[in-house]
Scaffold this active site. Structure first.
Site, mmCIF file in Angstrom:
data_model
loop_
_atom_site.group_PDB
_atom_site.id
_atom_site.type_symbol
_atom_site.label_atom_id
_atom_site.label_comp_id
_atom_site.label_asym_id
_atom_site.label_seq_id
_atom_site.Cartn_x
_atom_site.Cartn_y
_atom_site.Cartn_z
ATOM 1 N N LYS A 222 0.828 -1.204 0.000
ATOM 2 C CA LYS A 222 0.000 0.000 0.000
ATOM 3 C C LYS A 222 0.872 1.269 0.000
ATOM 4 O O LYS A 222 2.082 1.194 0.037
ATOM 5 C CB LYS A 222 -0.932 -0.018 1.230
HETATM 6 C C1 LIG Z 1 -9.567 -3.801 -0.982
HETATM 7 C C2 LIG Z 1 -8.872 -4.395 0.201
HETATM 8 N N1 LIG Z 1 -9.530 -4.470 1.364
HETATM 9 C C3 LIG Z 1 -8.956 -4.996 2.446
HETATM 10 C C4 LIG Z 1 -7.665 -5.479 2.435
HETATM 11 C C5 LIG Z 1 -7.093 -6.098 3.654
HETATM 12 O O1 LIG Z 1 -5.985 -5.432 4.151
HETATM 13 P P1 LIG Z 1 -4.886 -6.196 4.997
HETATM 14 O O2 LIG Z 1 -4.038 -6.990 4.048
HETATM 15 O O3 LIG Z 1 -4.126 -5.095 5.660
HETATM 16 O O4 LIG Z 1 -5.588 -7.065 5.977
HETATM 17 C C6 LIG Z 1 -6.939 -5.410 1.258
HETATM 18 C C7 LIG Z 1 -5.566 -5.920 1.268
HETATM 19 O O5 LIG Z 1 -4.859 -6.122 0.390
HETATM 20 C C8 LIG Z 1 -7.551 -4.869 0.104
HETATM 21 O O6 LIG Z 1 -6.895 -4.811 -1.063
#
Ligand SMILES: Cc1ncc(COP(=O)(O)O)c(C=O)c1O
Length: 391
Positions: free
Chosen positions: A195
């Site tokens: 990110k």
């Molecule tokens: C659209 C979206 N929502 C939620 C998440 C979840 O984030 P995390 O990997 O920090 O749990 C991601 C992760 O890649 C994502 O791309």
């Protein structure tokens, strides 16, 4: 024409260019080292400082830092009071974590189709799948493009839905003068290394609402409510979870947050260069980039014109990867996962536009440390592969 690496020719570059990579600099490392030498290892004063800085960046009153973006989504669904019998409308073109968070609460994710140009939820499609059971709307700013919040929020207001924006891709973006984070009742972000900024694992929920912030803080700490006059006493009216972020991760987050604008600008420059170079390609369609929004540029996504190719998307990806370009694909539609088909009876044809788009999607490498030469390698490999499979 040069022989494809997939067929035994020399690759465009000698080593793999990943699709994403974190940027960690010496001052980031120093910030973490300092935090580790302090009194707090788990959630402490640096988490609170990180939260204040996040809230300020997003122009909201509260940020509640949590263990990752998935925890942020779950905490938001919990704070919203989603429960069995409720429906929550979202997009199928997202990482499964968005819909999984609804499932964790025993509620049902309902998938509305996307707009074929922006790849975000189409407000009219949302209207079509709404029922009396709908309690929440979870728009996702796919690839980093903020959704049409004006229309989505108007719908939500009309029907009394709570809006939880999944801004895992778009933190740093904006719609008009309103930054991502201030566009919904609650906004979740992720600090995964791919990110814009990272804490290793990490996430946060942003909100202006005091009542929701209070519930979010309880949820990330087992649902515990303290008696302010007797701090050793507590009770749990509703079980939460342990979704705490640590102080040393927050130290990294604070350091990275100071670089958000620089990282974003570098991503934007690369993204606009891609768009300029690919604008006239007969093999590539670029997603829309509407006026008045600031894209978050988490992912650089294109759609193949399969009618001009003898290869399908998977063969193009295989060929690009053989050229040492770490191209990939975001995302297999959520309702195609076996759990969703089995549990909710979802079948192909549910979101026809998303399905047509999914078959054509390719994610090209994009991250701040990528050089113009790296990007030229991507463009050369794309030319080589599409040229080979040209119809
Ligand atoms: C659209 C979206 N929502 C939620 C998440 C979840 O984030 P995390 O990997 O920090 O749990 C991601 C992760 O890649 C994502 O791309």
């Amino acid at each position: 024409m040069e022989k494809l690496a997939l067929l035994g020719g020399p690759p465009v570059r000698p080593a793999r260019l990943p699709y994403a990579h974190q940027t960690i600099e010496p001052d980031d490392i120093a910030a973490v080292t300092d935090a580790l030498a302090g009194d707090w290892i788990t959630q402490g004063p640096t988490v609170a400082r990180f939260e204040r800085a996040l809230a300020e960046r997003a122009g909201v009153k509260h940020a509640v830092a949590v263990a990752n973006g998935t925890a942020a989504l779950h905490a938001a669904c919990w704070a919203a009071g989603l429960r069995p019998g409720d429906d929550a409308i979202t997009t199928a073109l997202t990482f499964a974590a968005t819909a999984n968070a609804v499932v964790y609460q025993g509620a049902r994710p309902v998938f509305a189709d996307v707009d074929g140009a922006t790849l975000n939820l189409a407000p009219d499609a949302v209207k079509r799948v709404a029922t009396g059971r709908t309690r929440a709307l979870l728009p996702v700013d796919f690839a980093g493009l903020p959704c049409e919040y004006d229309r989505l929020l108007a719908l939500a207001q009309e029907h009394g839905w709570i809006v939880i924006a999944d801004a895992a891709h778009s933190f740093g973006g904006a719609a008009g003068a309103r930054p991502v984070g201030a566009l919904a009742d609650m906004t979740t972000v992720s600090f995964h290394p791919a990110k814009l900024i990272t804490t290793g694992e990490g996430g946060a929920v942003l909100t202006d609402r005091e009542d929701l912030a209070e519930r979010l803080r309880a949820m990330r700490h087992h649902g515990i409510r303290h008696d302010p006059t007797r701090p050793w006493k507590y009770e749990i009216p509703e079980p939460g979870n342990n979704y705490r972020l640590t102080d040393f991760q927050s130290a990294l987050g604070l350091s990275q947050l100071g670089k958000l604008e620089r990282f974003w600008s570098r991503r934007e420059r690369l993204a606009l260069r891609y768009r300029e170079r690919l604008a006239r390609s007969p093999f590539i369609e670029l997603p829309a980039l509407p006026d008045g929004v600031r894209h978050g540029w988490h992912l650089f996504v294109v759609m193949l014109h399969l009618e001009h190719l003898t290869a399908d998307r998977d063969l193009v990806l295989q060929a690009l990867r053989a050229e040492n370009i770490g191209a990939t694909m975001h995302y297999p539609l959520v309702y195609r996962h076996p759990f969703y088909a089995r549990q909710f009876g979802y079948a192909p044809g549910l979101c026809p536009i998303a399905e047509a788009v999914e078959a054509r999607l390719v994610t090209l490498p994009l991250f701040p440390a990528m050089t113009a030469e790296d990007q030229d390698d991507v463009l050369r490999a794309l030319d080589k592969v599409c040229g080979h499979y040209a119809r």
